[in-house]
Design an enzyme around this catalytic site. Structure first.
Site, PDB file in Angstrom:
ATOM      1  N   ASP A 181       0.893  -1.285   0.117  1.00 45.33           N
ATOM      2  CA  ASP A 181      -0.067   0.093  -0.045  1.00 45.33           C
ATOM      3  C   ASP A 181       0.961   1.402   0.068  1.00 45.33           C
ATOM      4  OD1 ASP A 181      -2.239   1.516   0.227  1.00 45.33           O
ATOM      5  OD2 ASP A 181      -3.166   0.368   1.865  1.00 45.33           O
TER       6      ASP A 181
ATOM      7  N   ASP B 245      -7.820  -7.073   0.330  1.00 43.75           N
ATOM      8  CA  ASP B 245      -7.009  -7.220   1.367  1.00 43.75           C
ATOM      9  C   ASP B 245      -7.662  -6.514   2.466  1.00 43.75           C
ATOM     10  OD1 ASP B 245      -5.741  -4.385   2.639  1.00 43.75           O
ATOM     11  OD2 ASP B 245      -6.118  -4.025   0.681  1.00 43.75           O
TER      12      ASP B 245
ATOM     13  N   CYS C 229     -14.284 -26.444   8.799  1.00 43.23           N
ATOM     14  CA  CYS C 229     -12.980 -25.944   8.552  1.00 43.23           C
ATOM     15  C   CYS C 229     -12.018 -26.850   8.312  1.00 43.23           C
ATOM     16  CB  CYS C 229     -12.707 -24.790   9.441  1.00 43.23           C
ATOM     17  SG  CYS C 229     -11.342 -23.994   9.084  1.00 43.23           S
TER      18      CYS C 229
ATOM     19  N   CYS D  91      -8.757 -26.119   8.496  1.00 41.08           N
ATOM     20  CA  CYS D  91      -7.381 -25.295   8.606  1.00 41.08           C
ATOM     21  C   CYS D  91      -6.534 -26.393   9.777  1.00 41.08           C
ATOM     22  CB  CYS D  91      -7.719 -23.958   9.103  1.00 41.08           C
ATOM     23  SG  CYS D  91      -8.072 -23.793  11.079  1.00 41.08           S
TER      24      CYS D  91
ATOM     25  N   CYS E 130      -8.236 -25.931  13.333  1.00 36.47           N
ATOM     26  CA  CYS E 130      -9.373 -26.851  13.366  1.00 36.47           C
ATOM     27  C   CYS E 130      -9.191 -28.198  13.506  1.00 36.47           C
ATOM     28  CB  CYS E 130     -10.465 -26.259  12.378  1.00 36.47           C
ATOM     29  SG  CYS E 130     -11.069 -24.820  12.779  1.00 36.47           S
TER      30      CYS E 130
ATOM     31  N   HIS F 136      -6.717 -19.889  11.681  1.00 34.35           N
ATOM     32  CA  HIS F 136      -8.421 -20.292  11.462  1.00 34.35           C
ATOM     33  C   HIS F 136      -9.038 -19.082  10.616  1.00 34.35           C
ATOM     34  CE1 HIS F 136     -12.264 -21.206  11.493  1.00 34.35           C
ATOM     35  NE2 HIS F 136     -12.678 -20.248  11.931  1.00 34.35           N
TER      36      HIS F 136
END
Ligand SMILES: [Zn+2]
Length: 424
Positions: A102, A314, A352, A354, A357, A383
Protein backbone atom coordinates in the site's frame (compact mmCIF):
# COMPACT_ATOMS: atom_id res chain seq x y z
CA UNK A 1 -12.90 -19.49 -22.29
CA UNK A 2 -10.35 -16.73 -22.75
CA UNK A 3 -12.09 -13.39 -22.60
CA UNK A 4 -9.31 -10.92 -22.24
CA UNK A 5 -5.62 -10.69 -21.64
CA UNK A 6 -3.13 -7.89 -21.16
CA UNK A 7 0.09 -8.28 -23.11
CA UNK A 8 2.83 -9.66 -20.91
CA UNK A 9 6.56 -9.22 -21.47
CA UNK A 10 7.55 -7.50 -18.25
CA UNK A 11 6.48 -10.40 -16.02
CA UNK A 12 3.12 -8.86 -15.12
CA UNK A 13 -0.12 -9.79 -16.83
CA UNK A 14 -3.78 -10.36 -16.14
CA UNK A 15 -6.02 -12.83 -17.90
CA UNK A 16 -9.76 -13.11 -17.38
CA UNK A 17 -10.87 -16.67 -17.94
CA UNK A 18 -14.48 -16.71 -16.73
CA UNK A 19 -17.29 -14.21 -16.40
CA UNK A 20 -20.81 -14.27 -15.06
CA UNK A 21 -23.69 -13.23 -17.30
CA UNK A 22 -25.33 -9.87 -16.56
CA UNK A 23 -22.73 -9.21 -13.89
CA UNK A 24 -19.33 -7.60 -13.53
CA UNK A 25 -18.04 -10.71 -11.68
CA UNK A 26 -15.06 -12.47 -13.22
CA UNK A 27 -12.36 -15.05 -12.49
CA UNK A 28 -8.84 -14.92 -13.86
CA UNK A 29 -5.13 -14.97 -13.14
CA UNK A 30 -2.71 -12.18 -12.27
CA UNK A 31 0.86 -13.15 -13.15
CA UNK A 32 3.76 -11.46 -11.37
CA UNK A 33 7.53 -12.06 -11.33
CA UNK A 34 7.06 -13.94 -8.03
CA UNK A 35 4.21 -16.14 -9.20
CA UNK A 36 0.52 -16.16 -10.07
CA UNK A 37 -2.56 -15.13 -8.15
CA UNK A 38 -5.78 -16.91 -9.13
CA UNK A 39 -8.59 -14.36 -8.83
CA UNK A 40 -10.82 -13.42 -7.17
CA UNK A 41 -8.43 -13.74 -4.23
CA UNK A 42 -8.13 -12.51 -0.68
CA UNK A 43 -4.66 -11.11 0.07
CA UNK A 44 -3.85 -11.33 3.80
CA UNK A 45 -2.14 -8.31 5.33
CA UNK A 46 1.32 -8.42 6.84
CA UNK A 47 1.60 -4.71 7.61
CA UNK A 48 5.20 -4.71 8.80
CA UNK A 49 6.34 -7.59 6.58
CA UNK A 50 4.75 -10.10 8.93
CA UNK A 51 1.24 -11.41 9.46
CA UNK A 52 0.98 -10.93 13.20
CA UNK A 53 1.47 -14.22 15.12
CA UNK A 54 1.76 -16.43 12.00
CA UNK A 55 4.84 -17.46 9.99
CA UNK A 56 4.90 -16.96 6.20
CA UNK A 57 5.26 -20.75 5.77
CA UNK A 58 1.97 -21.21 7.60
CA UNK A 59 0.31 -18.52 5.47
CA UNK A 60 1.37 -20.50 2.39
CA UNK A 61 0.01 -23.72 3.93
CA UNK A 62 -3.35 -22.11 4.64
CA UNK A 63 -3.69 -21.09 1.01
CA UNK A 64 -2.62 -17.44 0.92
CA UNK A 65 -1.46 -16.65 -2.61
CA UNK A 66 0.10 -13.25 -1.89
CA UNK A 67 0.65 -10.91 1.06
CA UNK A 68 0.19 -7.14 1.35
CA UNK A 69 2.52 -4.97 3.40
CA UNK A 70 2.67 -1.31 4.09
CA UNK A 71 5.06 1.23 2.60
CA UNK A 72 4.39 3.71 5.40
CA UNK A 73 5.22 1.29 8.22
CA UNK A 74 8.22 -0.25 6.45
CA UNK A 75 9.60 3.19 5.56
CA UNK A 76 9.56 4.13 9.25
CA UNK A 77 10.83 0.74 10.39
CA UNK A 78 13.18 -0.87 9.43
CA UNK A 79 13.61 1.63 6.52
CA UNK A 80 12.95 0.82 2.87
CA UNK A 81 16.68 0.97 2.07
CA UNK A 82 17.26 -1.98 4.39
CA UNK A 83 14.60 -4.03 2.59
CA UNK A 84 16.21 -3.06 -0.72
CA UNK A 85 19.60 -4.24 0.54
CA UNK A 86 17.99 -7.48 1.74
CA UNK A 87 16.90 -8.22 -1.83
CA UNK A 88 13.33 -6.93 -1.61
CA UNK A 89 10.29 -7.67 0.52
CA UNK A 90 9.77 -11.23 -0.64
CA UNK A 91 13.28 -12.32 0.25
CA UNK A 92 13.42 -10.20 3.41
CA UNK A 93 10.35 -11.88 4.91
CA UNK A 94 10.95 -15.37 3.47
CA UNK A 95 7.75 -15.25 1.45
CA UNK A 96 8.59 -16.56 -2.02
CA UNK A 97 5.21 -15.61 -3.53
CA UNK A 98 3.77 -12.36 -4.87
CA UNK A 99 3.59 -9.28 -2.65
CA UNK A 100 1.71 -5.98 -2.65
CA UNK A 101 2.46 -2.72 -0.85
CA UNK A 102 0.00 0.00 0.00
CA UNK A 103 1.37 3.45 -0.92
CA UNK A 104 1.24 5.04 2.50
CA UNK A 105 -1.36 7.66 1.52
CA UNK A 106 -4.07 6.10 3.65
CA UNK A 107 -1.76 5.47 6.60
CA UNK A 108 -0.24 8.94 6.63
CA UNK A 109 -3.68 10.49 6.69
CA UNK A 110 -5.60 8.06 8.88
CA UNK A 111 -2.86 7.84 11.50
CA UNK A 112 -2.35 11.56 11.00
CA UNK A 113 -5.84 12.44 12.15
CA UNK A 114 -5.64 9.97 14.99
CA UNK A 115 -8.27 7.54 13.73
CA UNK A 116 -5.66 4.82 13.45
CA UNK A 117 -7.29 1.93 11.63
CA UNK A 118 -10.83 3.07 11.21
CA UNK A 119 -12.20 5.50 8.68
CA UNK A 120 -15.74 5.12 9.94
CA UNK A 121 -18.06 3.30 7.59
CA UNK A 122 -21.17 5.00 8.88
CA UNK A 123 -20.10 8.57 9.34
CA UNK A 124 -23.10 10.46 8.08
CA UNK A 125 -23.56 12.73 11.01
CA UNK A 126 -21.26 15.65 10.36
CA UNK A 127 -19.02 17.22 7.77
CA UNK A 128 -15.74 18.85 8.55
CA UNK A 129 -12.32 19.09 6.96
CA UNK A 130 -10.59 19.52 10.28
CA UNK A 131 -11.76 16.25 11.71
CA UNK A 132 -9.39 14.76 14.25
CA UNK A 133 -10.23 11.89 16.58
CA UNK A 134 -10.98 12.90 20.16
CA UNK A 135 -7.96 14.02 22.20
CA UNK A 136 -5.56 13.41 19.32
CA UNK A 137 -3.05 15.86 17.93
CA UNK A 138 -3.19 16.28 14.18
CA UNK A 139 -0.06 14.54 12.87
CA UNK A 140 -0.40 15.11 9.13
CA UNK A 141 -0.73 18.17 6.92
CA UNK A 142 -1.57 17.87 3.23
CA UNK A 143 -0.54 20.35 0.56
CA UNK A 144 -0.55 20.11 -3.22
CA UNK A 145 2.97 18.70 -3.29
CA UNK A 146 2.59 16.00 -0.62
CA UNK A 147 2.00 15.26 3.05
CA UNK A 148 4.11 16.23 6.06
CA UNK A 149 3.57 13.93 9.00
CA UNK A 150 4.86 12.98 12.39
CA UNK A 151 5.96 9.39 12.96
CA UNK A 152 3.51 7.52 15.20
CA UNK A 153 6.57 5.65 16.56
CA UNK A 154 8.89 8.42 17.77
CA UNK A 155 7.29 11.72 16.81
CA UNK A 156 9.97 12.55 14.20
CA UNK A 157 8.87 14.63 11.19
CA UNK A 158 8.66 13.10 7.70
CA UNK A 159 7.39 14.00 4.30
CA UNK A 160 5.76 11.82 1.63
CA UNK A 161 5.30 13.05 -1.91
CA UNK A 162 4.24 10.94 -4.90
CA UNK A 163 7.93 10.66 -5.86
CA UNK A 164 9.02 9.61 -2.37
CA UNK A 165 6.21 7.03 -2.13
CA UNK A 166 7.31 5.55 -5.48
CA UNK A 167 10.96 5.48 -4.41
CA UNK A 168 10.05 3.81 -1.10
CA UNK A 169 7.87 1.24 -2.85
CA UNK A 170 10.54 0.50 -5.44
CA UNK A 171 13.05 -0.09 -2.64
CA UNK A 172 10.62 -2.40 -0.86
CA UNK A 173 10.16 -4.17 -4.18
CA UNK A 174 6.63 -5.64 -4.00
CA UNK A 175 5.18 -7.02 -7.26
CA UNK A 176 2.13 -4.75 -7.08
CA UNK A 177 2.40 -1.22 -5.72
CA UNK A 178 -0.10 1.62 -5.40
CA UNK A 179 -0.02 5.26 -6.47
CA UNK A 180 0.14 7.82 -3.67
CA UNK A 181 -3.34 9.22 -3.09
CA UNK A 182 -5.16 11.46 -0.72
CA UNK A 183 -7.62 9.29 1.17
CA UNK A 184 -10.48 11.42 2.46
CA UNK A 185 -13.07 10.40 5.04
CA UNK A 186 -16.85 10.48 4.79
CA UNK A 187 -16.65 13.49 7.13
CA UNK A 188 -15.03 15.77 4.57
CA UNK A 189 -17.10 18.41 2.81
CA UNK A 190 -18.04 18.02 -0.84
CA UNK A 191 -15.76 20.89 -1.88
CA UNK A 192 -12.84 19.28 -0.09
CA UNK A 193 -13.56 15.93 -1.79
CA UNK A 194 -13.33 17.72 -5.16
CA UNK A 195 -10.03 19.31 -4.22
CA UNK A 196 -8.61 16.01 -2.92
CA UNK A 197 -9.70 14.19 -6.07
CA UNK A 198 -7.88 16.66 -8.29
CA UNK A 199 -4.82 16.34 -6.07
CA UNK A 200 -4.91 12.54 -6.35
CA UNK A 201 -5.16 12.86 -10.15
CA UNK A 202 -2.17 15.21 -10.31
CA UNK A 203 -0.24 12.93 -7.96
CA UNK A 204 -1.17 10.01 -10.25
CA UNK A 205 0.78 11.54 -13.14
CA UNK A 206 3.75 12.22 -10.87
CA UNK A 207 3.61 8.59 -9.64
CA UNK A 208 3.56 7.29 -13.23
CA UNK A 209 6.53 9.52 -14.16
CA UNK A 210 8.59 8.52 -11.15
CA UNK A 211 7.63 4.85 -11.52
CA UNK A 212 8.71 4.90 -15.16
CA UNK A 213 12.00 6.52 -14.25
CA UNK A 214 12.71 4.09 -11.40
CA UNK A 215 11.72 1.07 -13.51
CA UNK A 216 14.37 2.10 -16.06
CA UNK A 217 16.96 2.94 -13.43
CA UNK A 218 16.43 -0.36 -11.67
CA UNK A 219 15.95 -2.51 -14.76
CA UNK A 220 17.82 -5.43 -13.19
CA UNK A 221 15.02 -5.74 -10.58
CA UNK A 222 11.78 -7.71 -11.16
CA UNK A 223 9.05 -5.59 -12.76
CA UNK A 224 6.64 -3.90 -10.36
CA UNK A 225 3.08 -3.20 -11.49
CA UNK A 226 1.63 0.16 -10.49
CA UNK A 227 -2.07 0.51 -9.64
CA UNK A 228 -3.80 3.91 -9.67
CA UNK A 229 -6.16 4.59 -6.78
CA UNK A 230 -9.77 5.68 -7.33
CA UNK A 231 -11.25 7.96 -4.70
CA UNK A 232 -14.39 10.12 -4.70
CA UNK A 233 -16.03 9.08 -1.42
CA UNK A 234 -19.80 8.59 -1.68
CA UNK A 235 -20.40 10.89 -4.66
CA UNK A 236 -21.44 9.28 -7.94
CA UNK A 237 -20.09 12.04 -10.18
CA UNK A 238 -16.75 12.13 -8.33
CA UNK A 239 -16.31 8.34 -8.37
CA UNK A 240 -17.09 8.25 -12.10
CA UNK A 241 -14.81 11.18 -12.81
CA UNK A 242 -11.99 9.53 -10.84
CA UNK A 243 -12.43 6.23 -12.70
CA UNK A 244 -12.48 8.03 -16.08
CA UNK A 245 -9.47 10.20 -15.22
CA UNK A 246 -7.31 7.45 -13.72
CA UNK A 247 -8.03 5.06 -16.62
CA UNK A 248 -6.93 7.75 -19.08
CA UNK A 249 -3.89 8.91 -17.11
CA UNK A 250 -0.49 8.52 -18.78
CA UNK A 251 3.05 9.42 -17.80
CA UNK A 252 4.39 12.57 -19.41
CA UNK A 253 7.06 10.77 -21.50
CA UNK A 254 6.03 11.64 -25.09
CA UNK A 255 7.94 8.64 -26.51
CA UNK A 256 6.44 6.05 -24.22
CA UNK A 257 3.48 7.28 -22.17
CA UNK A 258 2.72 4.51 -19.67
CA UNK A 259 -0.64 3.84 -17.99
CA UNK A 260 -1.54 2.20 -14.69
CA UNK A 261 -1.31 -1.61 -14.72
CA UNK A 262 -4.41 -1.94 -12.56
CA UNK A 263 -6.55 -0.02 -10.09
CA UNK A 264 -7.09 0.17 -6.37
CA UNK A 265 -10.55 1.16 -5.24
CA UNK A 266 -10.13 3.15 -2.09
CA UNK A 267 -11.59 5.57 0.38
CA UNK A 268 -13.98 5.22 3.24
CA UNK A 269 -16.90 3.21 1.96
CA UNK A 270 -20.33 3.02 3.47
CA UNK A 271 -21.44 -0.60 3.77
CA UNK A 272 -24.95 0.15 2.55
CA UNK A 273 -23.75 1.70 -0.70
CA UNK A 274 -20.61 -0.37 -1.29
CA UNK A 275 -22.06 -2.32 -4.23
CA UNK A 276 -23.45 0.79 -5.94
CA UNK A 277 -20.18 2.69 -5.58
CA UNK A 278 -18.16 -0.25 -6.95
CA UNK A 279 -20.48 -0.50 -9.95
CA UNK A 280 -20.01 3.22 -10.72
CA UNK A 281 -16.25 2.70 -10.93
CA UNK A 282 -16.03 -0.75 -12.45
CA UNK A 283 -18.40 0.01 -15.31
CA UNK A 284 -15.91 2.68 -16.39
CA UNK A 285 -12.52 1.12 -15.57
CA UNK A 286 -10.96 -0.86 -18.46
CA UNK A 287 -12.26 -4.42 -18.21
CA UNK A 288 -8.87 -5.99 -19.00
CA UNK A 289 -7.06 -4.48 -16.00
CA UNK A 290 -7.13 -5.96 -12.48
CA UNK A 291 -9.01 -4.19 -9.66
CA UNK A 292 -8.12 -4.32 -5.99
CA UNK A 293 -10.54 -3.30 -3.25
CA UNK A 294 -8.52 -1.71 -0.46
CA UNK A 295 -9.24 -2.64 3.13
CA UNK A 296 -12.48 -4.61 2.74
CA UNK A 297 -12.70 -8.15 4.08
CA UNK A 298 -15.89 -8.98 5.96
CA UNK A 299 -17.47 -12.09 4.35
CA UNK A 300 -20.66 -10.42 3.08
CA UNK A 301 -18.66 -7.46 1.71
CA UNK A 302 -16.41 -9.86 -0.22
CA UNK A 303 -19.48 -11.13 -2.07
CA UNK A 304 -20.51 -7.56 -2.88
CA UNK A 305 -16.98 -6.97 -4.20
CA UNK A 306 -16.94 -10.08 -6.39
CA UNK A 307 -20.46 -9.30 -7.67
CA UNK A 308 -19.21 -5.91 -8.77
CA UNK A 309 -16.02 -6.91 -10.55
CA UNK A 310 -13.33 -6.91 -7.86
CA UNK A 311 -10.37 -9.25 -8.44
CA UNK A 312 -8.38 -8.93 -5.21
CA UNK A 313 -9.07 -7.80 -1.63
CA UNK A 314 -6.96 -7.08 1.42
CA UNK A 315 -8.07 -6.48 4.97
CA UNK A 316 -6.58 -6.70 8.46
CA UNK A 317 -9.94 -7.63 9.97
CA UNK A 318 -9.44 -11.44 9.92
CA UNK A 319 -6.20 -11.30 11.91
CA UNK A 320 -7.14 -8.34 14.08
CA UNK A 321 -10.37 -9.85 15.37
CA UNK A 322 -8.62 -13.22 15.80
CA UNK A 323 -6.31 -11.60 18.35
CA UNK A 324 -9.38 -10.50 20.33
CA UNK A 325 -10.68 -14.12 20.21
CA UNK A 326 -13.39 -13.48 17.59
CA UNK A 327 -13.59 -16.24 14.98
CA UNK A 328 -15.54 -16.79 11.77
CA UNK A 329 -17.71 -19.80 11.04
CA UNK A 330 -20.23 -20.55 8.32
CA UNK A 331 -22.92 -19.48 10.79
CA UNK A 332 -21.31 -16.15 11.64
CA UNK A 333 -18.79 -14.77 14.11
CA UNK A 334 -18.49 -15.73 17.75
CA UNK A 335 -16.13 -15.14 20.61
CA UNK A 336 -13.87 -17.95 21.82
CA UNK A 337 -13.36 -16.29 25.21
CA UNK A 338 -17.01 -16.88 26.11
CA UNK A 339 -17.45 -19.23 29.06
CA UNK A 340 -19.62 -21.47 26.88
CA UNK A 341 -16.42 -22.70 25.22
CA UNK A 342 -14.73 -23.94 28.41
CA UNK A 343 -15.65 -27.55 27.80
CA UNK A 344 -16.25 -27.41 24.05
CA UNK A 345 -14.03 -30.29 22.93
CA UNK A 346 -14.71 -29.74 19.26
CA UNK A 347 -13.16 -27.63 16.47
CA UNK A 348 -13.77 -23.86 16.18
CA UNK A 349 -15.69 -24.62 12.98
CA UNK A 350 -16.55 -28.24 12.22
CA UNK A 351 -16.54 -27.48 8.47
CA UNK A 352 -13.08 -25.89 8.49
CA UNK A 353 -9.99 -27.68 7.17
CA UNK A 354 -7.41 -25.35 8.76
CA UNK A 355 -4.53 -26.54 10.94
CA UNK A 356 -6.18 -25.20 14.08
CA UNK A 357 -9.52 -26.89 13.44
CA UNK A 358 -7.92 -30.22 12.50
CA UNK A 359 -5.64 -30.32 15.58
CA UNK A 360 -7.18 -28.26 18.42
CA UNK A 361 -10.45 -27.77 20.26
CA UNK A 362 -12.39 -24.64 21.15
CA UNK A 363 -11.82 -25.49 24.81
CA UNK A 364 -8.04 -25.45 24.33
CA UNK A 365 -7.95 -22.15 22.40
CA UNK A 366 -10.41 -20.68 24.93
CA UNK A 367 -7.96 -21.70 27.67
CA UNK A 368 -5.06 -20.02 25.82
CA UNK A 369 -7.03 -16.79 25.47
CA UNK A 370 -8.02 -16.82 29.14
CA UNK A 371 -4.40 -17.42 30.09
CA UNK A 372 -3.20 -14.65 27.72
CA UNK A 373 -0.94 -17.14 25.93
CA UNK A 374 0.67 -16.01 22.65
CA UNK A 375 -0.39 -19.21 20.87
CA UNK A 376 -4.02 -18.14 21.26
CA UNK A 377 -3.42 -15.43 18.65
CA UNK A 378 -1.54 -17.86 16.40
CA UNK A 379 -4.25 -20.52 16.40
CA UNK A 380 -7.15 -18.08 16.01
CA UNK A 381 -5.37 -16.15 13.22
CA UNK A 382 -4.63 -19.35 11.28
CA UNK A 383 -8.33 -20.21 11.43
CA UNK A 384 -9.65 -16.78 10.44
CA UNK A 385 -7.19 -16.25 7.59
CA UNK A 386 -7.96 -19.73 6.25
CA UNK A 387 -11.69 -19.04 6.53
CA UNK A 388 -11.51 -15.85 4.45
CA UNK A 389 -8.95 -17.14 1.94
CA UNK A 390 -11.03 -20.28 1.40
CA UNK A 391 -14.30 -18.35 1.11
CA UNK A 392 -12.92 -16.27 -1.77
CA UNK A 393 -11.41 -19.43 -3.31
CA UNK A 394 -14.88 -20.97 -3.17
CA UNK A 395 -16.32 -17.91 -4.93
CA UNK A 396 -13.71 -18.33 -7.63
CA UNK A 397 -14.45 -22.05 -8.00
CA UNK A 398 -18.18 -21.27 -8.23
CA UNK A 399 -17.56 -18.61 -10.92
CA UNK A 400 -15.61 -21.19 -12.90
CA UNK A 401 -18.21 -23.93 -12.36
CA UNK A 402 -21.04 -21.54 -13.24
CA UNK A 403 -22.91 -21.85 -9.93
CA UNK A 404 -21.79 -18.66 -8.18
CA UNK A 405 -25.34 -17.32 -7.56
CA UNK A 406 -26.32 -20.58 -5.81
CA UNK A 407 -23.11 -20.63 -3.75
CA UNK A 408 -23.68 -17.05 -2.66
CA UNK A 409 -27.34 -17.66 -1.77
CA UNK A 410 -26.37 -20.64 0.37
CA UNK A 411 -23.70 -18.71 2.25
CA UNK A 412 -25.82 -15.61 2.81
CA UNK A 413 -28.70 -17.79 4.02
CA UNK A 414 -26.57 -19.19 6.83
CA UNK A 415 -24.11 -16.44 7.75
CA UNK A 416 -25.16 -13.90 10.38
CA UNK A 417 -23.68 -10.54 9.43
CA UNK A 418 -21.39 -8.48 11.58
CA UNK A 419 -18.64 -6.60 9.84
CA UNK A 420 -16.43 -3.64 9.23
CA UNK A 421 -13.72 -2.08 7.13
CA UNK A 422 -10.16 -2.13 8.30
CA UNK A 423 -6.77 -1.14 6.96
CA UNK A 424 -3.51 -0.95 8.81
ZN1 LIG B 1 -10.35 -23.54 11.11
Amino acid sequence: MRINALPSGNGFSFEITHGLENSLARAGTISTPHGDVATPAFIPVGTKATVKAVLPETMKDLGAQALLSNAYHLYLQPGSDIIDDAGGLSRFMNWPGPTFTDSGGFQVLSLGVGFKKVLAMDAQTFRSDEVVAGNKERLAHVDDDGVTFKSHIDGSMHRFTPEISMRVQHQIGADIIFAFDECTTLHNTRSYQEKALERTRAWGIRCLDEHQKLTLERSEKPYQALYGVIQGAQYEDLRKKAATDMAALRSSDPENPIAFDGFGLGGALDKKTLGTILTWMNEILPVEKPRHLLGIGAPEDLFVGVDNGIDTFDCVLASRIARTSAVYTMEGRYNLSNAANRRAFEPIDSECDCYTCTHYTKAYVHHLFRGKEINAATLATIHNERFIVRLVDQMRAALIAGDYPEMKAEFMGRYKHLSGQARD
